[in-house]
Design an enzyme around this catalytic site. Structure first.
Site, mmCIF file in Angstrom:
data_model
loop_
_atom_site.group_PDB
_atom_site.id
_atom_site.type_symbol
_atom_site.label_atom_id
_atom_site.label_comp_id
_atom_site.label_asym_id
_atom_site.label_seq_id
_atom_site.Cartn_x
_atom_site.Cartn_y
_atom_site.Cartn_z
ATOM 1 C CE LYS A 55 42.718 80.137 46.614
ATOM 2 N NZ LYS A 55 43.592 81.049 45.859
ATOM 3 C CB SER A 86 47.393 79.591 45.744
ATOM 4 O OG SER A 86 46.450 80.625 45.517
ATOM 5 C CB SER A 124 46.435 82.050 42.643
ATOM 6 O OG SER A 124 47.639 81.833 43.313
HETATM 7 N N1 GLN Z 1 52.568 82.035 43.124
HETATM 8 C C1 GLN Z 1 52.391 83.346 43.654
HETATM 9 C C2 GLN Z 1 52.714 83.373 45.120
HETATM 10 O O1 GLN Z 1 53.074 82.381 45.634
HETATM 11 C C3 GLN Z 1 50.981 83.829 43.407
HETATM 12 C C4 GLN Z 1 49.988 83.226 44.320
HETATM 13 C C5 GLN Z 1 48.607 83.829 44.170
HETATM 14 O O2 GLN Z 1 48.257 84.406 43.147
HETATM 15 N N2 GLN Z 1 47.826 83.734 45.233
HETATM 16 O O3 GLN Z 1 52.632 84.351 45.762
#
Ligand code: GLN
Length: 493
Positions: free
Chosen positions: A81, A156, A180
């Site tokens: 990532k 994400s 995410s």
């Molecule tokens: N969807 C959540 C956010 O936008 C979680 C994102 C994540 O776990 N990095 O914060």
């Protein structure tokens, strides 16, 4: 097994093939790079691919193996990532702000993987600074879902999940602040684990919300997750929240019997909000666990519905502080024109950050400001404690909790452009886990109208081994995790 079949297998099969000298690390890396090249124009799972760098790593892995045949993981490729600093690799966090940032050092996760001879295949696409649930917030464009290119892969860590699902990598790293790893794993039909907060070092991982961020893994099976978890886990004095514990390796305990395991079913998680199609799949996966000898108990998580409001105070608050370092002076994009220092900051940040990141910085600065701190931030921290208490009580009645990962399957690209709050609501089953710091994973459990559905398993703190045993037993009894998207079955080799 021919090369094409081998690439579709996971870490375990690759390790065996490398060990018997059937194939070299350079051959494996080359083959995956060829696949990435074919899929990239459509899927956009990667932000950076650097063939020479990857092949250099692979050559090194081959010599590591030749020097010490005990290096059973040397030569296994992995997608990283784009949030983990890796020396010599462009590390963007999906942002224009870091578009030209070449990391000068390795994050702890990258370091641990490199030490075992893992080969970085490329830098996986992601929502900007890990903010999002669909990968549509990436400066480098959205990632597509390999099961249906009109849909999002989740976020994400959408690039990591799409890459593994499409067969472009046998495994990938991810981070999970509010879901995410689990949500994109569920939506792309692969396995993903978010460890206990403090199990994996956050050193060198570009921070979003530090009290929630955890690094984890995507792979094709629970068995592969266990192998990789053992590589990246462990105490690191460079991360003050890293915990010093000596847990038995997860991979060693994988085959433990799960008969008699008490599986908690949260009664609040199967009502309104959960789509009918996802509900059917998750309920039949739970039935499968019962057939395997587990025992179901109903549990109560009354505070979990407060998780989203609490999270969208705490996470932006931490983000507003973490992202203040990107000012065009110390880090990040610098505006070309400015008349004084204040304007340098304003323009650099104004140009460098995308709309969702700006929204969160605004929200975070607001809830931390004098006069609102008590009303929002402090209150959210109290709710956070109550959510953790709910889980603690639940784990007196059960050994693992089972439920959905997300209320629906992957939605069409562009669904929530005008209404980010609707997108926030989709994290209702994953966010409580981050607020409590618990370990959880998602495994493929079936399909709803052709799109994959995940089963979420949540464990008590530090019980990753138990979660992985349960997931592994489920994958011995079922074959959902072996299903591949038809669109990507024709990649060469
Ligand atoms: N969807 C959540 C956010 O936008 C979680 C994102 C994540 O776990 N990095 O914060």
């Amino acid at each position: 097994m021919n090369l094409s079949e081998l690439l579709n297998q996971g870490v375990t099969a690759l390790s065996a093939a490398l060990g018997s000298r059937e194939v070299s690390a350079v051959e494996i890396a080359t083959a995956y790079l060829d696949r990435i090249e074919q899929a990239q124009p459509e899927l956009n799972a990667f932000i950076t691919v650097d063939r020479e760098h990857t092949l250099r790593d692979a050559t090194l892995a081959d010599s590591m193996r030749a020097a010490s045949p005990g290096q059973s993981l040397a030569g296994i490729p992995i997608a990283q990532k784009d949030v983990f600093c890796a020396k010599g690799w462009r590390t963007t966090a999906g942002s224009h702000m870091l578009e030209n940032f070449i990391a000068p050092y390795d994050s702890a996760v990258v370091q641990q993987l490199n030490k075992q001879g893992f080969v970085t295949l490329g830098r996986a696409n992601m929502d900007e600074f890990a903010m999002g649930s669909s990968n549509e917030n990436s400066y480098f464009g959205p990632v597509k879902n390999p099961w249906d290119l009109s849909r999002v892969p989740g976020g994400s860590s959408g690039g990591s999940a799409a890459a593994v699902a499409a067969g472009l990598a046998p495994a990938a790293t991810g981070t999970d602040t509010g879901g995410s790893i689990r949500q994109p794993a569920a939506w792309c039909g692969i396995s993903g684990i978010k460890p206990t907060y403090g199990r994996v070092s956050r050193f060198g991982m570009i921070a979003y919300a530090s009290s929630l961020d955890q690094a984890g893994i995507f792979a094709r099976s629970a068995q592969d997750l266990a192998i990789l978890m053992d590589v990246i886990s462990g105490h690191d004095p460079r991360d003050a929240t890293s915990v010093d514990r000596k847990d038995a390796p997860c991979a060693k305990e994988l085959d433990k019997d799960i008969r008699g395991l008490r599986v908690g079913i949260p009664k609040q998680w199967f009502g309104e909000g959960l789509s009918a199609g996802v509900k059917i799949v998750v309920e039949s996966a739970i039935q499968e666990l019962v057939m395997m000898g587990c025992e179901c108990v109903e549990i109560d998580l009354p505070m979990s519905e407060q998780a989203i409001p609490a999270y969208y105070v705490i996470a932006p608050a931490e983000a507003s502080s973490n992202l203040s370092r990107f000012d065009g002076v110390r880090f990040g994009h610098r505006a070309a024109q400015y008349k004084d220092l204040a304007e340098l900051y304003e323009r650099s940040r104004g140009e460098g950050f995308g709309p969702e990141v700006k929204r969160r910085i605004l929200m975070g600065s607001y809830v931390l400001s004098h006069g609102y701190y008590d009303a929002y931030y402090l209150q959210a921290q109290r709710v956070r404690r109550l959510i953790a208490n709910d889980f603690e009580r639940a784990f007196m009645l059960c050994d693992v909790i089972a439920g959905p990962v997300a209320p629906t399957t992957a939605f069409p690209l562009g669904s929530f452009g005008a209404d980010p709050v609707q997108m926030y609501l989709a994290d209702l089953y994953t966010i409580p886990v981050n607020l409590a710091g618990l370990p959880a994973l998602s495994i493929p459990a079936g399909f709803d109208a052709g799109m994959p559905v995940g089963l979420q398993l949540i464990g008590p703190w530090w019980q990753e081994a138990r979660l992985l045993q349960t997931a592994h037993a489920f994958q011995i009894a079922t074959d959902w995790h072996t299903k591949r998207p038809a669109l990507y079955s024709g990649l060469k080799p």
